[in-house]
Design a protein around this motif. Structure first.
Motif, mmCIF file in Angstrom:
data_model
loop_
_atom_site.group_PDB
_atom_site.id
_atom_site.type_symbol
_atom_site.label_atom_id
_atom_site.label_comp_id
_atom_site.label_asym_id
_atom_site.label_seq_id
_atom_site.Cartn_x
_atom_site.Cartn_y
_atom_site.Cartn_z
ATOM 1 N N SER A 162 -62.151 -7.459 -10.316
ATOM 2 C CA SER A 162 -61.235 -6.297 -10.306
ATOM 3 C C SER A 162 -61.720 -5.224 -9.334
ATOM 4 O O SER A 162 -61.683 -4.030 -9.623
ATOM 5 C CB SER A 162 -61.099 -5.705 -11.725
ATOM 6 O OG SER A 162 -60.579 -6.660 -12.611
ATOM 7 N N GLU A 163 -62.199 -5.671 -8.173
ATOM 8 C CA GLU A 163 -62.706 -4.761 -7.155
ATOM 9 C C GLU A 163 -61.794 -4.762 -5.932
ATOM 10 O O GLU A 163 -60.987 -5.675 -5.751
ATOM 11 C CB GLU A 163 -64.118 -5.178 -6.744
ATOM 12 C CG GLU A 163 -65.154 -5.063 -7.853
ATOM 13 C CD GLU A 163 -66.523 -5.558 -7.414
ATOM 14 O OE1 GLU A 163 -66.593 -6.206 -6.340
ATOM 15 O OE2 GLU A 163 -67.504 -5.314 -8.142
ATOM 16 N N ALA A 164 -61.953 -3.752 -5.115
ATOM 17 C CA ALA A 164 -61.156 -3.669 -3.891
ATOM 18 C C ALA A 164 -61.428 -4.880 -3.002
ATOM 19 O O ALA A 164 -62.551 -5.397 -2.946
ATOM 20 C CB ALA A 164 -61.464 -2.386 -3.143
ATOM 21 N N TYR A 165 -60.419 -5.328 -2.309
ATOM 22 C CA TYR A 165 -60.477 -6.499 -1.431
ATOM 23 C C TYR A 165 -60.432 -6.019 0.010
ATOM 24 O O TYR A 165 -59.555 -5.264 0.407
ATOM 25 C CB TYR A 165 -59.285 -7.392 -1.754
ATOM 26 C CG TYR A 165 -59.017 -8.520 -0.792
ATOM 27 C CD1 TYR A 165 -57.890 -8.517 0.022
ATOM 28 C CD2 TYR A 165 -59.869 -9.607 -0.708
ATOM 29 C CE1 TYR A 165 -57.613 -9.558 0.882
ATOM 30 C CE2 TYR A 165 -59.605 -10.664 0.152
ATOM 31 C CZ TYR A 165 -58.474 -10.635 0.945
ATOM 32 O OH TYR A 165 -58.207 -11.668 1.788
ATOM 33 N N ASP A 166 -61.439 -6.430 0.791
ATOM 34 C CA ASP A 166 -61.546 -5.954 2.169
ATOM 35 C C ASP A 166 -62.117 -7.093 3.018
ATOM 36 O O ASP A 166 -63.263 -7.499 2.825
ATOM 37 C CB ASP A 166 -62.452 -4.725 2.222
ATOM 38 C CG ASP A 166 -62.305 -3.960 3.530
ATOM 39 O OD1 ASP A 166 -62.726 -2.806 3.562
ATOM 40 O OD2 ASP A 166 -61.810 -4.542 4.506
ATOM 41 N N VAL A 167 -61.320 -7.626 3.940
ATOM 42 C CA VAL A 167 -61.763 -8.770 4.720
ATOM 43 C C VAL A 167 -61.042 -8.776 6.065
ATOM 44 O O VAL A 167 -59.942 -8.225 6.182
ATOM 45 C CB VAL A 167 -61.497 -10.088 3.949
ATOM 46 C CG1 VAL A 167 -60.010 -10.359 3.826
ATOM 47 C CG2 VAL A 167 -62.210 -11.265 4.602
ATOM 48 N N GLU A 168 -61.692 -9.376 7.088
ATOM 49 C CA GLU A 168 -61.070 -9.537 8.399
ATOM 50 C C GLU A 168 -60.863 -11.030 8.665
ATOM 51 O O GLU A 168 -61.738 -11.850 8.342
ATOM 52 C CB GLU A 168 -61.945 -8.928 9.493
ATOM 53 C CG GLU A 168 -62.099 -7.426 9.378
ATOM 54 C CD GLU A 168 -62.984 -6.848 10.472
ATOM 55 O OE1 GLU A 168 -63.434 -7.646 11.332
ATOM 56 O OE2 GLU A 168 -63.227 -5.633 10.463
ATOM 57 N N TYR A 169 -59.709 -11.366 9.234
ATOM 58 C CA TYR A 169 -59.443 -12.754 9.578
ATOM 59 C C TYR A 169 -58.437 -12.828 10.716
ATOM 60 O O TYR A 169 -57.813 -11.826 11.072
ATOM 61 C CB TYR A 169 -58.926 -13.536 8.373
ATOM 62 C CG TYR A 169 -57.786 -12.921 7.604
ATOM 63 C CD1 TYR A 169 -57.962 -12.512 6.292
ATOM 64 C CD2 TYR A 169 -56.523 -12.757 8.185
ATOM 65 C CE1 TYR A 169 -56.922 -11.955 5.576
ATOM 66 C CE2 TYR A 169 -55.480 -12.194 7.489
ATOM 67 C CZ TYR A 169 -55.673 -11.797 6.173
ATOM 68 O OH TYR A 169 -54.640 -11.247 5.469
ATOM 69 N N ARG A 170 -58.305 -14.039 11.266
ATOM 70 C CA ARG A 170 -57.342 -14.282 12.329
ATOM 71 C C ARG A 170 -56.067 -14.883 11.735
ATOM 72 O O ARG A 170 -56.137 -15.815 10.927
ATOM 73 C CB ARG A 170 -57.934 -15.223 13.382
ATOM 74 C CG ARG A 170 -58.932 -14.554 14.307
ATOM 75 C CD ARG A 170 -59.810 -15.551 15.019
ATOM 76 N NE ARG A 170 -60.781 -16.155 14.107
ATOM 77 C CZ ARG A 170 -61.706 -17.043 14.465
ATOM 78 N NH1 ARG A 170 -61.769 -17.453 15.728
ATOM 79 N NH2 ARG A 170 -62.548 -17.527 13.584
ATOM 80 N N LEU A 171 -54.935 -14.339 12.145
ATOM 81 C CA LEU A 171 -53.650 -14.738 11.586
ATOM 82 C C LEU A 171 -52.759 -15.240 12.726
ATOM 83 O O LEU A 171 -52.656 -14.602 13.771
ATOM 84 C CB LEU A 171 -52.996 -13.543 10.880
ATOM 85 C CG LEU A 171 -51.874 -13.832 9.879
ATOM 86 C CD1 LEU A 171 -52.402 -14.655 8.706
ATOM 87 C CD2 LEU A 171 -51.292 -12.502 9.371
ATOM 88 N N ARG A 172 -52.106 -16.392 12.485
ATOM 89 C CA ARG A 172 -51.257 -17.010 13.508
ATOM 90 C C ARG A 172 -49.871 -16.357 13.520
ATOM 91 O O ARG A 172 -49.212 -16.215 12.484
ATOM 92 C CB ARG A 172 -51.120 -18.510 13.252
ATOM 93 C CG ARG A 172 -50.348 -19.259 14.370
ATOM 94 C CD ARG A 172 -50.257 -20.763 14.100
ATOM 95 N NE ARG A 172 -49.440 -21.039 12.929
ATOM 96 C CZ ARG A 172 -49.928 -21.578 11.808
ATOM 97 N NH1 ARG A 172 -51.211 -21.901 11.721
ATOM 98 N NH2 ARG A 172 -49.126 -21.808 10.781
ATOM 99 N N GLY A 173 -49.433 -15.985 14.702
ATOM 100 C CA GLY A 173 -48.110 -15.403 14.855
ATOM 101 C C GLY A 173 -47.051 -16.456 15.067
ATOM 102 O O GLY A 173 -47.329 -17.657 15.172
ATOM 103 N N SER A 174 -45.805 -16.018 15.146
ATOM 104 C CA SER A 174 -44.693 -16.954 15.312
ATOM 105 C C SER A 174 -44.746 -17.679 16.648
ATOM 106 O O SER A 174 -44.149 -18.749 16.803
ATOM 107 C CB SER A 174 -43.361 -16.198 15.180
ATOM 108 O OG SER A 174 -43.278 -15.176 16.160
ATOM 109 N N ASP A 175 -45.481 -17.101 17.645
ATOM 110 C CA ASP A 175 -45.609 -17.755 18.950
ATOM 111 C C ASP A 175 -46.781 -18.721 19.011
ATOM 112 O O ASP A 175 -47.076 -19.293 20.063
ATOM 113 C CB ASP A 175 -45.742 -16.700 20.046
ATOM 114 C CG ASP A 175 -46.968 -15.827 19.859
ATOM 115 O OD1 ASP A 175 -47.227 -14.965 20.725
ATOM 116 O OD2 ASP A 175 -47.680 -15.992 18.834
ATOM 117 N N GLY A 176 -47.493 -18.885 17.872
ATOM 118 C CA GLY A 176 -48.597 -19.833 17.812
ATOM 119 C C GLY A 176 -49.942 -19.265 18.181
ATOM 120 O O GLY A 176 -50.967 -19.955 18.044
#
Length: 567
Positions: free
Chosen positions: A251-265
């Motif tokens: 039940s703690e705050a969630y904080d993370v960095e990641y790479r996310l794929r866009g609609s153009d790939g």
């Protein structure tokens, strides 16, 4: 006190100052709700200083400031906020040192002084600019139209908080805050270019804003639950899910960095941050979060937009939290949008959202509320004529407020109308108890006056008058009864006059000494006195009692006949 420059004093300054003092915010301590707004402004705009200011008669008082500004207030003539309240809209100064109107100011002229200033007036529901929200930088900078609109939204938040602050003061036992509606949440989250999401307590994702779906090119059915993870970069999947599971379990705050794929790939780096919303017992009700593009390879315009996105995540979380308690608000809330005819003129208004409290206070059914336009609802009230006023308020962006009695519920309501975009927000506050209390006070006052006027003894109420050193010098007449006028031949023209002016006898040894004795000791006194003032030449039976901390009640009757009979 130094007089203010004429150019800094609006024509309605006396009424404006009265409106400011009505909110009782001057010289009050820090409050988290206001401090949150200034800290968010500083972060969103990337400035060292931000303020919520209140423009008083001789000073500008900072209800909240961020960035370590050393003064709680400054002289009114020295503050740029004094100029801001003169405008109908924002005041933007991109380089004050180059502006002849401001370059000589005490906080601008010195080396390292103010260079950039942006402020928006804080306007009350009845149209008075009582202060500003503003941001300050020690170096010149440009300020776009999009940033100006965002600063205006912060001003709306601060104004909303001020109005809520007053409502909480006037209605003991009411809910703490007036909260935004679900439509407002959807409006805000779809307006900003941030990716916003929400989950159930166990982490099941049930909401994504339109920006998320547009960026990933996926539908809601594709991303709900754990479906959103299909857009994660394979190298970030395990660490991201582990961080999310840990946040849900603890039940703690969630904080993370990641790479996310866009609609153009292509993949871009994002920062995801989530916060649990809990009830009073610490149980999680929902998770609300934002996912912000932090990719470093951006064009100059995108970098500015990204900075706004990063710093406004707290605003998104705050809006989400406010939504959770809107239906329990102590006042009725209704949001309307305009319906225009073929010529573009406003013909009527259509309901966008409302809470159940509004129906309880007005007796309007849920079906009628959703089916009828504003004109139809006004007809139920017997107020069809008011539609034209609503049109005028929205077109002129002018707030309005009034008292209204609703026969269907037997309630007295305080109604406010605040223009919003192409519609308005209408609030209904139950002031029935306040109105009944006022009527009771009026009845009690009438009863007290009738008792006084039926007395055969003259009665006069006095307030003490002190000099600059606190010494008692006289008494002021504030109330008389009919017997007073009959016995002394003096009417209401004496109200407000000093006792010494009306009866200029000696202070020592006279009735003034008696009055002073009773005021200081608090003990009542009764004496028979003879006076030849006002050609009375009569004996009086005089009684004096203390009234409150600074007043007396004196009653007397002419006893000359009894005295002569005794002789």
């Amino acid at each position: 006190m130094n007089p203010q420059p004429t150019s800094l004093i609006p024509a309605n300054d006396a009424a404006r100052l009265a409106a400011l003092r009505r909110y009782r915010l001057l010289d009050t301590g820090p409050e988290e709700s206001f401090d949150t707004i200034t800290s968010m402004m500083a972060e969103v705009f990337g400035v060292p200083l931000s303020f919520i200011s209140l423009v008083d008669e001789q000073r500008v008082y900072y209800k909240s400031s961020y960035g370590g500004f050393p003064h709680a207030q400054v002289p009114r003539e020295d503050s740029l906020c004094s100029h801001t309240i003169l405008n109908n809209g924002p005041l933007i100064i991109e380089n004050a040192q180059n502006d002849p109107c401001f370059s000589d100011g005490p906080y601008v002229a010195p080396e390292g002084g103010i260079r950039f200033y942006a402020g928006v007036p804080l306007v009350t529901h009845d149209g008075f600019a009582i202060g500003t929200v503003c941001i300050v930088d020690m170096k010149p900078r440009s300020f776009s139209e999009a940033e100006t609109r965002l600063l205006e939204r912060f001003a709306w938040m601060a104004g909303h908080e001020i109005e809520t602050h007053q409502l909480v003061q006037h209605q003991a036992g009411a809910e703490k805050q007036l909260n935004e509606s679900n439509e407002e949440l959807r409006f805000v989250t779809d307006l900003i270019p941030q990716l916003v999401w929400a989950t159930q307590p166990d982490g099941y994702s049930y909401y994504f804003n339109s920006r998320w779906l547009e960026y990933t090119g996926l539908s809601f059915d594709d991303v709900k639950g754990d479906g959103w993870t299909q857009s994660l970069h394979p190298d970030d999947l395990e660490s991201t899910l582990a961080a999310w599971r840990n946040a849900v379990e603890r039940s703690e705050a969630y904080d993370v960095e990641y790479r996310l794929r866009g609609s153009d790939g292509t993949y871009r780096w994002f920062m995801a941050r989530g916060t649990p919303m809990m009830d009073d017992e610490g149980r999680i009700l929902r998770w609300y979060g934002t996912t912000t593009d932090i990719h470093e390879q951006k064009r100059a315009e995108e970098e500015l937009e990204q900075k706004v996105l990063d710093r406004t995540r707290e605003l998104s979380e705050a809006q989400a939290s406010l939504r959770a308690i809107v239906d329990n608000a102590p006042i009725g809330l209704m949001v309307y949008t305009s319906e225009r005819d073929a010529s573009g003129k406003i013909a009527d208004f259509r309901m966008l959202d409302y809470n159940a409290r509004g129906n309880e206070l007005t007796g309007i059914s849920k079906e009628d509320r959703e089916r009828l336009p504003l004109s139809g609802l006004l007809k139920i009230y017997g107020r069809e004529w008011q539609l034209a006023e609503y049109v005028e308020w929205v077109e002129q962006r002018r707030p309005a407020a009034w008292e209204q009695y609703v026969e269907a519920t037997g309630k007295w309501l305080w109604v406010t109308v605040t223009p919003l975009n192409d519609g308005f927000l209408r609030t209904l506050s139950d002031i029935t108890e306040l109105k009944l209390s006022q009527q009771q006070v009026e009845q009690q006052s009438e009863f007290a006056n009738s008792v006084l006027d039926s007395s055969i003894n003259a009665v006069v109420a006095l307030d003490a008058i002190h000099d600059n050193h606190g010494e008692l010098v006289d008494f002021r007449i504030v109330k008389i009864n009919k017997a007073f006028s009959t016995i002394l031949g003096l009417g209401e023209e004496v109200l407000g006059l000093s006792h010494g002016r009306l009866f200029p006898g000696p202070h020592e040894g006279g009735v003034f000494s008696l009055y002073r004795q009773v005021l200081l000791s608090g003990e009542p006194e009764r004496r028979e006195i003879f006076t030849d003032e006002k050609d009375l030449n009569s004996w009086f039976d005089l009684s004096v009692v203390k009234r409150g901390e600074n007043g007396l009640v004196v009653s007397f009757n002419n006893i000359s006949t009894q005295r002569q009979a005794a002789i």
